[in-house]
Design a protein around this motif. Structure first.
Motif, PDB file in Angstrom:
ATOM      1  N   ILE A   1      57.989  95.550  79.009  1.00  0.00           N
ATOM      2  CA  ILE A   1      58.373  94.182  79.348  1.00  0.00           C
ATOM      3  C   ILE A   1      57.164  93.406  79.830  1.00  0.00           C
ATOM      4  O   ILE A   1      56.248  93.973  80.454  1.00  0.00           O
ATOM      5  N   ALA A   2      57.125  92.127  79.522  1.00  0.00           N
ATOM      6  CA  ALA A   2      56.077  91.238  80.027  1.00  0.00           C
ATOM      7  C   ALA A   2      56.442  90.787  81.438  1.00  0.00           C
ATOM      8  O   ALA A   2      57.576  90.368  81.695  1.00  0.00           O
ATOM      9  N   LEU A   3      55.503  90.882  82.346  1.00  0.00           N
ATOM     10  CA  LEU A   3      55.747  90.505  83.732  1.00  0.00           C
ATOM     11  C   LEU A   3      55.593  89.004  83.915  1.00  0.00           C
ATOM     12  O   LEU A   3      54.649  88.395  83.394  1.00  0.00           O
ATOM     13  N   GLU A   4      56.516  88.421  84.660  1.00  0.00           N
ATOM     14  CA  GLU A   4      56.395  87.004  85.000  1.00  0.00           C
ATOM     15  C   GLU A   4      55.165  86.787  85.871  1.00  0.00           C
ATOM     16  O   GLU A   4      54.735  87.673  86.617  1.00  0.00           O
ATOM     17  N   ASN A   5      54.627  85.583  85.796  1.00  0.00           N
ATOM     18  CA  ASN A   5      53.455  85.282  86.607  1.00  0.00           C
ATOM     19  C   ASN A   5      53.772  85.377  88.095  1.00  0.00           C
ATOM     20  O   ASN A   5      52.924  85.775  88.896  1.00  0.00           O
ATOM     21  N   THR A   6      55.009  85.052  88.477  1.00  0.00           N
ATOM     22  CA  THR A   6      55.380  85.148  89.896  1.00  0.00           C
ATOM     23  C   THR A   6      55.333  86.601  90.369  1.00  0.00           C
ATOM     24  O   THR A   6      54.940  86.886  91.498  1.00  0.00           O
ATOM     25  N   THR A   7      55.743  87.525  89.493  1.00  0.00           N
ATOM     26  CA  THR A   7      55.693  88.942  89.841  1.00  0.00           C
ATOM     27  C   THR A   7      54.249  89.411  89.951  1.00  0.00           C
ATOM     28  O   THR A   7      53.885  90.148  90.880  1.00  0.00           O
ATOM     29  N   ARG A   8      53.414  88.981  89.016  1.00  0.00           N
ATOM     30  CA  ARG A   8      52.010  89.363  89.056  1.00  0.00           C
ATOM     31  C   ARG A   8      51.343  88.809  90.319  1.00  0.00           C
ATOM     32  O   ARG A   8      50.547  89.498  90.968  1.00  0.00           O
ATOM     33  N   LEU A   9      51.675  87.576  90.668  1.00  0.00           N
ATOM     34  CA  LEU A   9      51.131  86.997  91.892  1.00  0.00           C
ATOM     35  C   LEU A   9      51.590  87.772  93.122  1.00  0.00           C
ATOM     36  O   LEU A   9      50.807  88.061  94.025  1.00  0.00           O
ATOM     37  N   ALA A  10      52.881  88.119  93.146  1.00  0.00           N
ATOM     38  CA  ALA A  10      53.427  88.851  94.294  1.00  0.00           C
ATOM     39  C   ALA A  10      52.775  90.219  94.445  1.00  0.00           C
ATOM     40  O   ALA A  10      52.607  90.718  95.568  1.00  0.00           O
ATOM     41  N   ASN A  11      52.401  90.836  93.322  1.00  0.00           N
ATOM     42  CA  ASN A  11      51.792  92.163  93.357  1.00  0.00           C
ATOM     43  C   ASN A  11      50.271  92.119  93.387  1.00  0.00           C
ATOM     44  O   ASN A  11      49.626  93.159  93.430  1.00  0.00           O
ATOM     45  N   SER A  12      49.703  90.918  93.361  1.00  0.00           N
ATOM     46  CA  SER A  12      48.250  90.816  93.284  1.00  0.00           C
ATOM     47  C   SER A  12      47.567  91.298  94.550  1.00  0.00           C
ATOM     48  O   SER A  12      46.373  91.590  94.535  1.00  0.00           O
ATOM     49  N   TYR A  13      48.315  91.413  95.660  1.00  0.00           N
ATOM     50  CA  TYR A  13      47.695  91.909  96.884  1.00  0.00           C
ATOM     51  C   TYR A  13      47.223  93.344  96.730  1.00  0.00           C
ATOM     52  O   TYR A  13      46.392  93.840  97.494  1.00  0.00           O
ATOM     53  N   GLU A  14      47.737  94.074  95.721  1.00  0.00           N
ATOM     54  CA  GLU A  14      47.310  95.449  95.481  1.00  0.00           C
ATOM     55  C   GLU A  14      46.006  95.520  94.702  1.00  0.00           C
ATOM     56  O   GLU A  14      45.389  96.579  94.622  1.00  0.00           O
ATOM     57  N   PHE A  15      45.601  94.414  94.105  1.00  0.00           N
ATOM     58  CA  PHE A  15      44.441  94.381  93.232  1.00  0.00           C
ATOM     59  C   PHE A  15      43.371  93.475  93.811  1.00  0.00           C
ATOM     60  O   PHE A  15      43.651  92.590  94.614  1.00  0.00           O
ATOM     61  N   SER A  16      42.124  93.688  93.384  1.00  0.00           N
ATOM     62  CA  SER A  16      41.022  92.888  93.913  1.00  0.00           C
ATOM     63  C   SER A  16      41.149  91.424  93.531  1.00  0.00           C
ATOM     64  O   SER A  16      40.772  90.545  94.287  1.00  0.00           O
ATOM     65  N   ASN A  17      41.664  91.161  92.332  1.00  0.00           N
ATOM     66  CA  ASN A  17      41.874  89.780  91.924  1.00  0.00           C
ATOM     67  C   ASN A  17      42.982  89.720  90.894  1.00  0.00           C
ATOM     68  O   ASN A  17      43.384  90.739  90.325  1.00  0.00           O
ATOM     69  N   MET A  18      43.458  88.512  90.649  1.00  0.00           N
ATOM     70  CA  MET A  18      44.614  88.303  89.774  1.00  0.00           C
ATOM     71  C   MET A  18      44.374  88.815  88.362  1.00  0.00           C
ATOM     72  O   MET A  18      45.279  89.315  87.693  1.00  0.00           O
TER      73      MET A  18
END
Length: 642
Positions: free
Chosen positions: A179-196
């Motif tokens: 499934i393709a992740l919504e941008n809101t989900t990617r933003l919400a999970n971006s705290y786990e990664f160095s950058n978006m």
């Protein structure tokens, strides 16, 4: 003949809720309760000679749950030998050893610490060639069926209502799939990664139909930021636009929440609509301010009809008419506004939020990260110093993981150039700098920073914090870098707070003997650092509260980096003029490493100075709508009674 039921005895508290809800004081207590449920199920299946099939979730939500299961295995002989697990989802593509991989998460949080058989662990594979994913998903479902189906499925909930990675719009009959992740989900999970840019755009997830096939479902949700979507899922319409709401049709589903995640449910948000209500002063203020904002009227303009039309006739019966109630609430909120957060010296002001004496107070401002002080209460921070109070800064953590690698490179270049320019012997420094350069050149997203890199990043933030304090006028000996050990893991995942964290905090409080303590009550922080830091402060205060100097100490909680207090909660509102807003902004700008592309920023794409200004301005606008004095901005505080 059956007696007629007494309607007065019927509990209508949960009458708006379409899914059973259990509410606990905090995430730890809720997790322990769910762990006991899982343990009982495992033992029941073991006694019957059958495997226990668990569907498991990842992310920050189930961490306490897995920690408690590990404890039960180690201390209460809970065996996982007969347990079979199927995980909900995994990023795609991702290597299993990546820091953000759910394979790695499950091993570190649970599987490495219990006696589960490796062949009984099933997690979606994020390394498959794309043309093999569909066949793999079908095989995954066949394995679940062959195991007898899932006995208990654990879920979290996304801010947009997703369960697993079933985004809004996912069909109720959806199956395991890519499934393709919504941008809101990617933003919400971006705290786990160095950058978006590093956040995967795809994921493999069980479908909603797979989740609904589980015999029992428990959804966990913790924190204020989950409250709005929990309310929509529990009380709203069953709609695929809020995937968690389809759990309303499951025969055995329970939402397990902490108090913050339950805050938007009608029983808490508007308890007067669910039956009898205890009309405390805070509840009256909540009802009246909520009513005024909903009908878009100043408090003093509310009428008896407004109260009657919005379920508040009981308030009129006990405290009416509306004129008297309006005046009581209006005056109570107006009295909380003050330009003297340390109290106005030598002047007794009835109902002022702070004491006037002593005129000059000793103050500790605890800042979880090296910039929360200026971001969340910069106007108040500056005013406390300017009004003659002895202000101490307690920077609780180094904040090193929030510094981008490019800042390290920039400062390495500066140090090297400085040494070259002045001919300083730099043999040892050069060795450290070259090692750091070499690491950063080959660093992968799955790599943790070395100790040296973390030290450099921490030094960058320390220098920024000191510069901010000097900008305000705070002397160096009032700046305390606590570097609490729980934070120093090099990862988003922190250690639980320990005795050393509490001892360090107690030592500072004992040394300063403050009349005021300011601490971050911003529990919407997605990284959890604010919550841990607040728990440490509370524990330190609890242990010190019998000491003589603590009898004169008041504790104020601030927010602002991620959320703000509701108007009815605010017990001290400190106004700022347009000039003071700019002064605060300039203080925030000193933290250059936290501007522009901030690592681990979370779902809010605005820079921190923008968040702070807009929240402070919004609070002022709410006060204006309520008919209270209009300011450019307001910083808000709630008093903690220990």
């Amino acid at each position: 003949m059956n007696p007629k039921p007494n309607t007065a005895d019927i509990d209508l508290t949960d009458s708006f809720e379409k899914i059973p809800v259990q509410i606990f004081k905090n995430a730890r207590e809720g997790s322990e309760s769910v762990a006991r449920t899982i343990a009982a199920l495992i033992r029941e299946k073991q006694a019957a000679g059958k495997p226990c099939v668990l569907g498991l979730a990842t992310g920050s939500t189930p961490k306490n749950l897995y920690a408690e299961l590990v404890r039960m295995h180690q201390e209460e002989e809970l065996s996982f030998e007969g347990v079979i697990t199927f995980n909900l989802d995994e990023y795609y593509p991702i290597e299993p050893d990546a820091l953000q991989s759910y394979h790695r998460f499950m091993q570190e949080q649970l599987f490495n610490h219990v006696d589960i058989r490796p062949e009984n662990i099933h997690i979606p594979d994020g390394t498959l060639p794309k043309d093999q994913v569909k066949a793999w998903c079908l095989a995954y479902e066949e394995k679940i069926a062959a195991a007898g189906g899932i006995d208990l499925q654990i879920l979290g909930i996304g801010n947009n209502g997703h369960i697993g990675f079933n985004e809004p719009g996912s069909n109720v009959n959806s199956r395991t799939r890519l499934i393709a992740l919504e941008n809101t989900t990617r933003l919400a999970n971006s705290y786990e990664f160095s950058n978006m840019a590093q956040v995967p755009r795809l994921a493999i997830t069980m479908g909603i139909s797979n989740i609904l096939l589980a015999r029992k479902v428990i959804l966990l949700a913790w924190g204020q930021h989950k409250a709005p979507v929990v309310q929509r899922a529990v009380e709203g319409h069953n709609t695929e636009q809020v995937p968690a709401s389809v759990l309303q049709q499951h025969p055995d589903c329970t939402f397990v929440l902490d108090e913050q995640a339950a805050a938007e449910l009608t029983r808490f948000k508007s308890p007067w609509l669910t039956g009898e209500c205890e009309w405390t002063p805070k509840m009256i203020r909540k009802a009246v301010s909520t009513l005024a904002l909903s009908v878009n009227k100043p408090i003093l303009m509310l009428t008896d009809n407004d109260y009657n039309d919005h379920g508040l006739s009981d308030l009129l019966v006990h405290f009416g008419p509306s004129y008297d109630i309006n005046l009581m609430v209006f005056n109570g909120m107006k009295n909380c506004i003050t330009g003297w957060p340390g109290g106005k010296p030598h002047v007794h002001i009835p109902n002022h939020p702070e004491r006037s004496e002593p005129a000059s107070k000793r103050v500790i401002l605890f800042s979880p990260h090296p910039d929360d002080d200026i971001i969340s209460m910069g106007g108040t921070f500056i005013r406390l110093h300017e009004q003659g109070h002895e202000v101490h800064l307690g920077y609780q953590t180094s904040g090193n993981i929030a510094v981008g690698d490019e800042f390290v490179t920039r400062f390495i270049d500066f140090v090297a150039g400085f040494d070259d320019m002045f001919g300083i012997d730099k043999s040892h420094v050069s060795e450290i700098m070259e090692d750091a350069r070499a690491f950063l050149r080959t660093k992968r997203p799955s790599d943790m920073d070395t100790t040296e890199i973390r030290a450099i990043k921490g030094l960058i933030r320390r220098c920024e914090a000191k510069a901010t304090c000097r900008y305000v006028g705070i002397p160096d000996d009032h700046i305390h870098f606590l570097n609490l050990p729980f934070y120093e893991t090099g990862k988003i995942e922190k250690n639980p707070p320990g005795e050393e964290d509490i001892r360090i905090t107690m030592d500072l409080i004992r040394r300063v003997k403050p009349h005021q303590i300011y601490a971050a009550g911003d529990l919407a922080d997605p990284h959890g650092t604010h919550k841990i830091c607040l728990d440490i402060v509370f524990e330190a205060i609890d242990r010190l509260k019998q000491e003589e100097f603590m009898k004169d100490c008041w504790v104020w909680l601030y927010r602002g980096a991620w959320a703000e207090w509701e108007p009815y909660e605010i017990e001290m509102a400190v106004p700022m003029s347009p000039g003071q807003v700019i002064q605060k902004r300039n203080g925030i700008f000193i933290h250059q490493s936290q501007k522009d592309n901030v690592p681990f920023q979370g779902s809010d794409a605005r820079e921190f100075w923008q968040r702070a200004e807009e929240r402070n301005a919004f609070t002022a606008q709410l006060y204006d709508r309520l008919g209270l004095p209009h300011y450019a901005a307001l910083e808000a505080f709630v008093r903690h009674h220990f």
